[in-house]
Design an enzyme around this catalytic site. Structure first.
Site, PDB file in Angstrom:
ATOM      1  N   HIS A 136     -11.128  19.267 -21.715  1.00 29.64           N
ATOM      2  CA  HIS A 136      -9.786  19.021 -22.256  1.00 29.64           C
ATOM      3  C   HIS A 136      -9.878  18.554 -23.711  1.00 29.64           C
ATOM      4  O   HIS A 136      -9.099  18.994 -24.566  1.00 29.64           O
ATOM      5  CB  HIS A 136      -9.079  17.939 -21.432  1.00 29.64           C
ATOM      6  CG  HIS A 136      -8.674  18.357 -20.062  1.00 29.64           C
ATOM      7  ND1 HIS A 136      -8.098  19.571 -19.775  1.00 29.64           N
ATOM      8  CD2 HIS A 136      -8.750  17.689 -18.871  1.00 29.64           C
ATOM      9  CE1 HIS A 136      -7.832  19.648 -18.483  1.00 29.64           C
ATOM     10  NE2 HIS A 136      -8.233  18.522 -17.907  1.00 29.64           N
ATOM     11  N   HIS A 177     -15.575  17.985 -17.208  1.00 28.30           N
ATOM     12  CA  HIS A 177     -14.191  18.429 -17.081  1.00 28.30           C
ATOM     13  C   HIS A 177     -13.303  17.824 -18.171  1.00 28.30           C
ATOM     14  O   HIS A 177     -12.571  18.539 -18.872  1.00 28.30           O
ATOM     15  CB  HIS A 177     -13.684  18.030 -15.692  1.00 28.30           C
ATOM     16  CG  HIS A 177     -12.258  18.382 -15.409  1.00 28.30           C
ATOM     17  ND1 HIS A 177     -11.907  19.458 -14.630  1.00 28.30           N
ATOM     18  CD2 HIS A 177     -11.090  17.785 -15.777  1.00 28.30           C
ATOM     19  CE1 HIS A 177     -10.582  19.518 -14.532  1.00 28.30           C
ATOM     20  NE2 HIS A 177     -10.065  18.499 -15.221  1.00 28.30           N
ATOM     21  N   GLU A 178     -13.384  16.510 -18.341  1.00 27.69           N
ATOM     22  CA  GLU A 178     -12.513  15.843 -19.314  1.00 27.69           C
ATOM     23  C   GLU A 178     -12.890  16.198 -20.755  1.00 27.69           C
ATOM     24  O   GLU A 178     -12.011  16.325 -21.611  1.00 27.69           O
ATOM     25  CB  GLU A 178     -12.532  14.330 -19.098  1.00 27.69           C
ATOM     26  CG  GLU A 178     -11.997  13.877 -17.742  1.00 27.69           C
ATOM     27  CD  GLU A 178     -10.576  14.331 -17.448  1.00 27.69           C
ATOM     28  OE1 GLU A 178      -9.823  14.656 -18.396  1.00 27.69           O
ATOM     29  OE2 GLU A 178     -10.222  14.381 -16.257  1.00 27.69           O
TER      30      GLU A 178
END
Length: 268
Positions: free
Chosen positions: A159, A155-156
């Site tokens: 980003h 997920h990170e």
């Protein structure tokens, strides 16, 4: 940003054959004595989880055990997002030039956060802060169930490669700036049932759309995440081309990115 990126994609498309990106990962484990310790097995498993998610996007991560740092500092271990502790930790311990690889910090962040990341457009102005910070217990084999399969890092890193949450700005367009992730009013948690679609889908979503409850950029449990969309793939590559061009490994892709850098400087 959305208009700039869309025009870039139209004008400087990287061909399928050139979608080749190998990203070196440098782990920086911030610990408090034995708290937060990460094993070599966990690192290997985390890289595998990243590759399972990103290899279909044309992105591969590598890590060498010789490139692992351990920082024993109880204050840094409990750093908060955008805090002085975070800045001091990263300024003192950044392991790789952020133009060339991913600084992957593990710690025990404050504020109930599982982690955070910097976005590609932030790197040029503040390279010392670039990278991801991940809750140590969320790596594979950790104790942070239901967030213990390594998906926090997936997920990170999303980003870090330019993706927003699928619920970005709720029902206000352009949302996450990706056309094939239907807008929904907020994050989904746990294991929302497929049979109960469309969940919190926005009224302005396309007919027949479903809430992206399995998307890596939502907030569901680790074992419920398993997809990126084609639009997210395109956005990641556009963001890399505009802001992380030094990561590109193929000559053709790098040439496109060089053109993109000039293009973005003119229009940004």
């Amino acid at each position: 940003m959305a208009e700039l990126e869309a025009q870039f994609i139209q004008d400087t498309r990287i061909t399928e054959a050139d979608l080749s990106l190998i990203i070196p990962v440098h782990f920086i484990h911030v610990v408090d004595g034995e708290q937060g310790a990460i094993s070599a097995v966990q690192r290997k498993q985390q890289v595998k989880v990243l590759n399972d998610a990103y290899a279909p996007m044309g992105i591969v991560f590598t890590a060498e055990e010789g490139n692992v740092s351990v920082v024993d500092n109880p204050e840094f271990f409990r750093m908060g997002h955008m805090s002085a502790r975070e800045r001091n930790c990263k300024t003192q311990n950044q392991a790789v030039d952020p133009k060339r690889g991913l600084n992957f910090y593990t710690a025990e962040p404050g504020g109930g956060l599982l982690g955070w990341a910097t976005f590609p457009f932030q790197m040029e102005g503040d390279p010392a802060m670039d990278g991801v910070v991940i809750m140590h217990s969320s790596l594979p084999g950790g104790t942070g169930a239901p967030y213990d399969l390594g998906m926090t890092a997936v997920h990170e890193v999303g980003h870090w490669l330019g993706l927003y949450h699928t619920f970005q700005d709720a029902c206000v367009l352009p949302g996450d700036e990706v056309s094939d992730t239907p807008a929904h009013s907020g994050p989904n948690y746990g294991k929302p049932a497929d049979a109960e679609q469309p969940h919190n889908l926005c009224a302005n979503a396309s007919a027949g759309a479903e809430c992206p409850i399995h998307n890596y950029m939502n907030y569901v449990d680790d074992d419920w995440m398993h997809e990126f969309t084609n639009g997210q793939r395109e956005r990641m590559w556009a963001q890399v081309g505009m802001f992380r061009r030094d990561l590109l490994t193929s000559q053709a892709a790098a040439a496109v990115a060089e053109e993109a850098e000039v293009w973005a400087q003119v229009r940004w």
